[in-house]
Write a protein that holds these residues in place. Structure first.
Motif, PDB file in Angstrom:
ATOM      1  N   ARG A  24      -1.408  11.771 -17.116  1.00 54.98           N
ATOM      2  CA  ARG A  24      -1.697  12.337 -18.439  1.00 54.98           C
ATOM      3  C   ARG A  24      -2.812  11.590 -19.159  1.00 54.98           C
ATOM      4  N   GLN A  25      -3.175  10.433 -18.671  1.00 55.77           N
ATOM      5  CA  GLN A  25      -4.069   9.568 -19.432  1.00 55.77           C
ATOM      6  C   GLN A  25      -5.546   9.869 -19.239  1.00 55.77           C
ATOM      7  N   GLY A  26      -5.848  10.959 -18.508  1.00 54.35           N
ATOM      8  CA  GLY A  26      -7.217  11.452 -18.497  1.00 54.35           C
ATOM      9  C   GLY A  26      -8.143  10.818 -17.484  1.00 54.35           C
ATOM     10  N   ARG A  27      -7.654   9.912 -16.641  1.00 56.29           N
ATOM     11  CA  ARG A  27      -8.497   9.319 -15.621  1.00 56.29           C
ATOM     12  C   ARG A  27      -8.529  10.236 -14.396  1.00 56.29           C
ATOM     13  N   SER A  28      -9.408   9.931 -13.449  1.00 54.76           N
ATOM     14  CA  SER A  28      -9.458  10.730 -12.232  1.00 54.76           C
ATOM     15  C   SER A  28      -8.139  10.594 -11.479  1.00 54.76           C
ATOM     16  N   VAL A  29      -7.856  11.569 -10.615  1.00 59.25           N
ATOM     17  CA  VAL A  29      -6.603  11.533  -9.863  1.00 59.25           C
ATOM     18  C   VAL A  29      -6.478  10.254  -9.036  1.00 59.25           C
ATOM     19  N   PRO A  30      -7.483   9.869  -8.235  1.00 58.55           N
ATOM     20  CA  PRO A  30      -7.323   8.627  -7.473  1.00 58.55           C
ATOM     21  C   PRO A  30      -7.091   7.405  -8.355  1.00 58.55           C
TER      22      PRO A  30
ATOM     23  N   ARG B  59       0.838  -1.201   0.000  1.00 58.14           N
ATOM     24  CA  ARG B  59       0.000   0.000   0.000  1.00 58.14           C
ATOM     25  C   ARG B  59       0.869   1.245   0.000  1.00 58.14           C
ATOM     26  N   TRP B  60       0.837   1.985  -1.108  1.00 61.37           N
ATOM     27  CA  TRP B  60       1.617   3.202  -1.223  1.00 61.37           C
ATOM     28  C   TRP B  60       0.751   4.458  -1.140  1.00 61.37           C
ATOM     29  N   GLY B  61      -0.559   4.323  -1.089  1.00 60.44           N
ATOM     30  CA  GLY B  61      -1.380   5.516  -1.082  1.00 60.44           C
ATOM     31  C   GLY B  61      -2.837   5.225  -0.833  1.00 60.44           C
ATOM     32  N   GLN B  62      -3.591   6.315  -0.791  1.00 62.31           N
ATOM     33  CA  GLN B  62      -5.045   6.225  -0.705  1.00 62.31           C
ATOM     34  C   GLN B  62      -5.620   7.524  -1.227  1.00 62.31           C
ATOM     35  N   GLY B  63      -6.779   7.440  -1.849  1.00 63.02           N
ATOM     36  CA  GLY B  63      -7.425   8.647  -2.358  1.00 63.02           C
ATOM     37  C   GLY B  63      -6.500   9.448  -3.250  1.00 63.02           C
ATOM     38  N   ARG B  64      -6.267  10.689  -2.880  1.00 63.93           N
ATOM     39  CA  ARG B  64      -5.447  11.607  -3.668  1.00 63.93           C
ATOM     40  C   ARG B  64      -4.013  11.703  -3.158  1.00 63.93           C
ATOM     41  N   VAL B  65      -3.562  10.690  -2.417  1.00 68.14           N
ATOM     42  CA  VAL B  65      -2.230  10.687  -1.806  1.00 68.14           C
ATOM     43  C   VAL B  65      -1.454   9.470  -2.297  1.00 68.14           C
ATOM     44  N   THR B  66      -0.180   9.675  -2.639  1.00 70.12           N
ATOM     45  CA  THR B  66       0.683   8.559  -3.006  1.00 70.12           C
ATOM     46  C   THR B  66       2.117   8.862  -2.575  1.00 70.12           C
TER      47      THR B  66
ATOM     48  N   ALA C  19      -5.673   7.352 -11.326  1.00 73.73           N
ATOM     49  CA  ALA C  19      -4.324   7.454 -11.884  1.00 73.73           C
ATOM     50  C   ALA C  19      -3.271   7.064 -10.846  1.00 73.73           C
ATOM     51  N   LEU C  20      -3.476   7.477  -9.602  1.00 71.93           N
ATOM     52  CA  LEU C  20      -2.510   7.136  -8.556  1.00 71.93           C
ATOM     53  C   LEU C  20      -2.484   5.638  -8.290  1.00 71.93           C
ATOM     54  N   ARG C  21      -3.646   4.994  -8.256  1.00 73.05           N
ATOM     55  CA  ARG C  21      -3.666   3.543  -8.040  1.00 73.05           C
ATOM     56  C   ARG C  21      -3.050   2.810  -9.232  1.00 73.05           C
ATOM     57  N   ASP C  22      -3.264   3.316 -10.439  1.00 77.47           N
ATOM     58  CA  ASP C  22      -2.631   2.703 -11.614  1.00 77.47           C
ATOM     59  C   ASP C  22      -1.119   2.814 -11.530  1.00 77.47           C
ATOM     60  N   TYR C  23      -0.640   3.991 -11.131  1.00 78.09           N
ATOM     61  CA  TYR C  23       0.805   4.189 -10.957  1.00 78.09           C
ATOM     62  C   TYR C  23       1.358   3.200  -9.943  1.00 78.09           C
ATOM     63  N   GLU C  24       0.704   3.079  -8.805  1.00 82.80           N
ATOM     64  CA  GLU C  24       1.200   2.187  -7.752  1.00 82.80           C
ATOM     65  C   GLU C  24       1.229   0.738  -8.224  1.00 82.80           C
ATOM     66  N   ALA C  25       0.179   0.326  -8.939  1.00 79.08           N
ATOM     67  CA  ALA C  25       0.136  -1.048  -9.436  1.00 79.08           C
ATOM     68  C   ALA C  25       1.232  -1.308 -10.458  1.00 79.08           C
ATOM     69  N   ALA C  26       1.538  -0.286 -11.278  1.00 76.51           N
ATOM     70  CA  ALA C  26       2.566  -0.446 -12.310  1.00 76.51           C
ATOM     71  C   ALA C  26       3.963  -0.522 -11.718  1.00 76.51           C
ATOM     72  N   ARG C  27       4.206   0.144 -10.594  1.00 86.28           N
ATOM     73  CA  ARG C  27       5.558   0.269 -10.055  1.00 86.28           C
ATOM     74  C   ARG C  27       5.873  -0.686  -8.907  1.00 86.28           C
ATOM     75  N   ARG C  28       4.868  -1.133  -8.198  1.00 87.28           N
ATOM     76  CA  ARG C  28       5.088  -1.812  -6.924  1.00 87.28           C
ATOM     77  C   ARG C  28       5.925  -3.086  -7.058  1.00 87.28           C
ATOM     78  N   THR C  29       5.600  -3.936  -8.017  1.00 90.24           N
ATOM     79  CA  THR C  29       6.290  -5.225  -8.121  1.00 90.24           C
ATOM     80  C   THR C  29       7.773  -5.028  -8.415  1.00 90.24           C
ATOM     81  N   ARG C  30       8.092  -4.185  -9.387  1.00 87.60           N
ATOM     82  CA  ARG C  30       9.495  -3.971  -9.767  1.00 87.60           C
ATOM     83  C   ARG C  30      10.276  -3.308  -8.645  1.00 87.60           C
ATOM     84  N   ALA C  31       9.750  -2.231  -8.090  1.00 87.70           N
ATOM     85  CA  ALA C  31      10.484  -1.505  -7.060  1.00 87.70           C
ATOM     86  C   ALA C  31      10.678  -2.357  -5.814  1.00 87.70           C
ATOM     87  N   ASN C  32       9.651  -3.076  -5.397  1.00 89.05           N
ATOM     88  CA  ASN C  32       9.781  -3.915  -4.210  1.00 89.05           C
ATOM     89  C   ASN C  32      10.745  -5.072  -4.432  1.00 89.05           C
TER      90      ASN C  32
END
Length: 402
Positions: free
Chosen positions: A332-338, A293-300, A340-353
């Motif tokens: 940049r992809q036009g989705r809501s902020v929350p 868990r890297w974030g919630q709502g509008r926080v990451t 977009a943040l969850r998409d970012y976290e899902a894309a990065r979490r496995t590699r970074a961890n």
């Protein structure tokens, strides 16, 4: 009271708050601006001057920096900040691992790195990197002396509380405030303790011309020593030894290290002899277990606030730049902020961890002291099949926004 800051209502663009003005926070702010936000960077220190010594950036870091400003639709490739940063560093002509007596255990020459990975590692002063990122971002974006003590969020707004009693509000909040992140602490509710890794790391930059040398990591009994060439005839080095927490700060650094590494191969003793005490910094290494868990709502979170890593892969800042690039793309992809943040976290979490776990493992292996264990470690490195080893490095040194 909310500080005016740049952007926001004055520009009609959404406002992004970034806590922390290190490389992670500044790169993230550049990416947020490219994504259509007006960033405000909140830094607790009184300035963003020459903190730290030097660091290494690998090909994935420079690719991520280029992507931060690029047009994902295929227009202007941008990447100006990547070129600026690359020019500040000295490329290492390959990468080697040696035993304490100088025996070569592994060698990836520069031509192989350039053909397989798109480049070599570079070493540069942290202050130069921070200065280049801040110049690209603009000085008016960073508010110094602004220590975050907490935050609150609603469905459409985030507000950061500062130690001086003021507040800053925006459309999203990114915690880039490092290992002891205040943003992360509130997200995790205090259930996320630091643990001492068992050793400090000493770092130094000194006048010592290594010429066109490769990056080097040497491993001995319970000790490691790294060495990289820098511009203007300088060398960047780092060393680690097992010690109780807090002990390293009370030792005479050069005298202690010179004695401990006196019988190591050239030029390790010579580099230490050329380094003054004031040129040496020591940092106890702490770590946290990777979390999902890297974030919630509008926080990451980004960088060490999200995935604090021991330094043995040299990927800390590199992974922070990957975070910044992927976060900007998702926004940049036009989705809501929350979303977009969850998409970012899902894309990065496995590699970074995964890289965080790998760095921790290498740190533990590097502290082995028993002669039989050290012999086994050398055999493991020397006999590792070259093909899988290069593929593993290629995965680490490659950056993909998706």
């Amino acid at each position: 009271m909310s500080g005016p800051g740049p952007g926001g209502a004055a520009t009609g663009r959404p406002r992004a708050l970034v806590v922390g003005a290190g490389p992670a926070g500044l790169a993230t702010a550049i990416g947020l601006r490219a994504a259509g936000f007006d960033p405000v960077v909140l830094e607790q220190a009184a300035g963003t001057g020459s903190v730290g010594t030097a660091l290494t950036l690998w090909p994935n870091a420079l690719a991520a920096l280029a992507a931060i400003e690029s047009d994902p639709a295929g227009g202007d490739p941008g990447g100006g900040i990547a070129a600026v940063v690359h020019a500040l560093g000295q490329p290492a002509e390959g990468n080697q691992i040696r035993a304490a007596d100088g025996r070569l255990l592994d060698d990836v020459p520069a031509p192989t790195m350039r053909s397989r990975f798109g480049g070599t590692g570079i070493a540069l002063l942290r202050a130069d990197l921070v200065g280049a990122l801040q110049e690209r971002l603009g000085a008016d974006v960073v508010r110094t002396g602004a220590r975050c003590v907490g935050w609150r969020a609603t469905a459409d707004r985030v507000t950061v509380r500062l130690a001086d009693g003021t507040e800053e509000s925006g459309d999203l909040l990114v915690g880039a405030d490092g290992l002891r992140s205040v943003v992360r602490a509130q997200l995790c509710g205090g259930r996320d303790e630091l643990s001492y890794a068992g050793y400090p790391v000493w770092r130094g930059v000194t006048d010592f011309d290594l010429g066109s040398a490769p990056g080097l990591l040497s491993m001995g009994r319970g000790a490691q020593f790294g060495l990289f060439p820098m511009t203007h005839g300088r060398a960047y080095w780092f060393a680690s030894l097992p010690l109780p927490a807090g002990r390293g700060a009370h030792l005479p650094a050069r005298e202690f290290l010179s004695d401990r590494f006196a019988d190591w191969h050239r030029p390790v003793p010579q580099v230490l002899a050329a380094t003054a005490d004031w040129q040496i910094m020591v940092t106890d290494i702490y770590e946290r277990r990777p979390v999902r868990r890297w974030g919630q709502g509008r926080v990451t979170l980004v960088g060490d606030a999200a995935h604090p890593s021991t330094p043995h892969l040299g990927q800390g800042t590199c992974q922070a730049f990957e975070d910044a690039a992927v976060l900007g793309l998702r926004l940049r992809q036009g989705r809501s902020v929350p979303e977009a943040l969850r998409d970012y976290e899902a894309a990065r979490r496995t590699r970074a961890n995964a890289l965080t776990r790998q760095a921790r493992m290498l740190g533990q292996v590097g502290q082995w002291r028993h002669p039989a264990a050290c012999w086994a470690r050398e055999q493991m490195i020397r006999r590792s099949p070259r093909g899988p080893r290069l593929r593993q490095l290629a995965r680490m040194f490659s950056f993909r926004q998706d």
